[in-house]
Design a protein around this motif. Structure first.
Motif, PDB file in Angstrom:
ATOM      1  N   PRO B  34       0.816  -1.218   0.000  1.00  0.00           N
ATOM      2  CA  PRO B  34       0.000   0.000   0.000  1.00  0.00           C
ATOM      3  C   PRO B  34       0.847   1.265   0.000  1.00  0.00           C
ATOM      4  O   PRO B  34       2.028   1.242   0.363  1.00  0.00           O
ATOM      5  N   TRP B  35       0.235   2.344  -0.410  1.00  0.00           N
ATOM      6  CA  TRP B  35       0.818   3.674  -0.260  1.00  0.00           C
ATOM      7  C   TRP B  35      -0.094   4.474   0.669  1.00  0.00           C
ATOM      8  O   TRP B  35      -1.313   4.476   0.515  1.00  0.00           O
ATOM      9  N   TYR B  36       0.552   5.166   1.616  1.00  0.00           N
ATOM     10  CA  TYR B  36      -0.182   6.005   2.545  1.00  0.00           C
ATOM     11  C   TYR B  36       0.210   7.466   2.339  1.00  0.00           C
ATOM     12  O   TYR B  36       1.365   7.776   2.023  1.00  0.00           O
ATOM     13  N   GLN B  37      -0.760   8.335   2.542  1.00  0.00           N
ATOM     14  CA  GLN B  37      -0.579   9.776   2.400  1.00  0.00           C
ATOM     15  C   GLN B  37      -0.761  10.408   3.780  1.00  0.00           C
ATOM     16  O   GLN B  37      -1.720  10.081   4.489  1.00  0.00           O
ATOM     17  N   GLN B  38       0.151  11.292   4.145  1.00  0.00           N
ATOM     18  CA  GLN B  38       0.053  11.927   5.454  1.00  0.00           C
ATOM     19  C   GLN B  38       0.194  13.440   5.332  1.00  0.00           C
ATOM     20  O   GLN B  38       1.208  13.920   4.817  1.00  0.00           O
ATOM     21  N   PHE B  39      -0.812  14.146   5.814  1.00  0.00           N
ATOM     22  CA  PHE B  39      -0.745  15.605   5.886  1.00  0.00           C
ATOM     23  C   PHE B  39      -0.220  16.015   7.258  1.00  0.00           C
ATOM     24  O   PHE B  39      -0.363  15.272   8.233  1.00  0.00           O
ATOM     25  N   PRO B  40       0.400  17.203   7.353  1.00  0.00           N
ATOM     26  CA  PRO B  40       0.987  17.638   8.630  1.00  0.00           C
ATOM     27  C   PRO B  40      -0.020  17.600   9.769  1.00  0.00           C
ATOM     28  O   PRO B  40      -1.148  18.048   9.630  1.00  0.00           O
ATOM     29  N   ILE B  48      -3.700   4.083  -2.028  1.00  0.00           N
ATOM     30  CA  ILE B  48      -3.878   3.067  -3.066  1.00  0.00           C
ATOM     31  C   ILE B  48      -3.004   1.878  -2.686  1.00  0.00           C
ATOM     32  O   ILE B  48      -2.008   2.035  -1.972  1.00  0.00           O
ATOM     33  N   ALA B  49      -3.391   0.680  -3.138  1.00  0.00           N
ATOM     34  CA  ALA B  49      -2.625  -0.510  -2.784  1.00  0.00           C
ATOM     35  C   ALA B  49      -2.623  -1.493  -3.944  1.00  0.00           C
ATOM     36  O   ALA B  49      -3.513  -1.452  -4.805  1.00  0.00           O
TER      37      ALA B  49
END
Lengths: 115, 112
Positions: B34-40, B48-49
């Motif tokens: 998977p890909w993870y997105q992180q905002f501050p 998406i995975a």
């Protein structure tokens, strides 16, 4: 649904003190996890649980303890805090169901400083 | 021992451009990426995975390319927007274990 909640948001500890980071989820997820995120680094798994009463060590468990008495709660205990435990701690949960995404839902994090 | 290596550490892209982030893994038992997105100030969120039985997966402007023989996978963000500015983490896991092994993260900045 509140999702995954964590308390406190911020905490400063003195060396040698102890504390418990709280984590709760209201999605009826079996799996729960604790990660720590150091600056410029990815998340590292501390402990995880596959259900109430069942916990297991992750990559960096030393200096921490966990318990899982209910499906909803997964507290992380720090004993004898050390500066090396300064980090942002994330709790996450995921379903045991057959979702192909095996998505982990993360809480907002607890920023801990040990001085 | 870092089992998932991610590059670059930071990336600056102009609005409308393509952002590309690469990851390589060592453990051939991994079967979920998977890909993870992180905002501050926020926790990571799944973007998406992909599983290794396909070479590409696309969801909107986000595409994962997967090369099993090279043990590499990458995230492509097409038509990058300022709202995509965040830190992106690749990860890997073994089905049944569920716990994720994360890359070190890429800080993406999309300039308007």
């Amino acid at each position: 649904n509140a999702g995954v909640t964590q308390t406190p948001k911020f905490r400063i500890l003195k060396i040698g003190q102890s504390m418990t980071l709280q984590c709760a989820q209201d999605m009826n997820h079996n799996y729960m996890y604790w990660y720590r995120q150091d600056p410029g680094m990815g998340l590292k798994l501390i402990y995880y649980s596959v259900g109430a009463g069942i916990t297991d060590k992750g990559e960096v468990p030393n200096g921490y303890n966990v318990s899982r008495s209910t499906t909803e709660d997964f507290p992380l205990r720090l004993e004898l805090a050390a500066p090396s435990q300064t980090s942002v701690y994330f709790c996450a949960s995921s379903s045991q169901g057959a979702t192909p995404r095996y998505e982990q839902y993360f809480g907002p994090g607890t920023r801990l400083t040990v001085t | 021992q870092q089992q998932v290596k991610q590059s670059p550490q930071s990336l600056i892209v102009q609005k409308g451009g393509i952002s590309i982030i690469n990851c390589a893994y060592e453990n051939t038992a991994f079967d979920y990426f998977p890909w993870y997105q992180q905002f501050p100030g926020k926790g990571p969120a799944l973007l998406i995975a992909i599983r290794p039985d396909v070479s590409e997966k696309k969801e909107g402007r986000f595409t994962i390319s997967f090369n099993k023989s090279a043990k590499q996978f990458s995230l492509h963000i097409m038509d990058s927007q300022p709202g995509d500015s965040a830190t992106y983490f690749c990860a890997a896991s073994i089905t049944g274990r569920r716990a994720l092994t994360f890359g070190s993260g890429t800080r993406l900045q999309v300039q308007p």
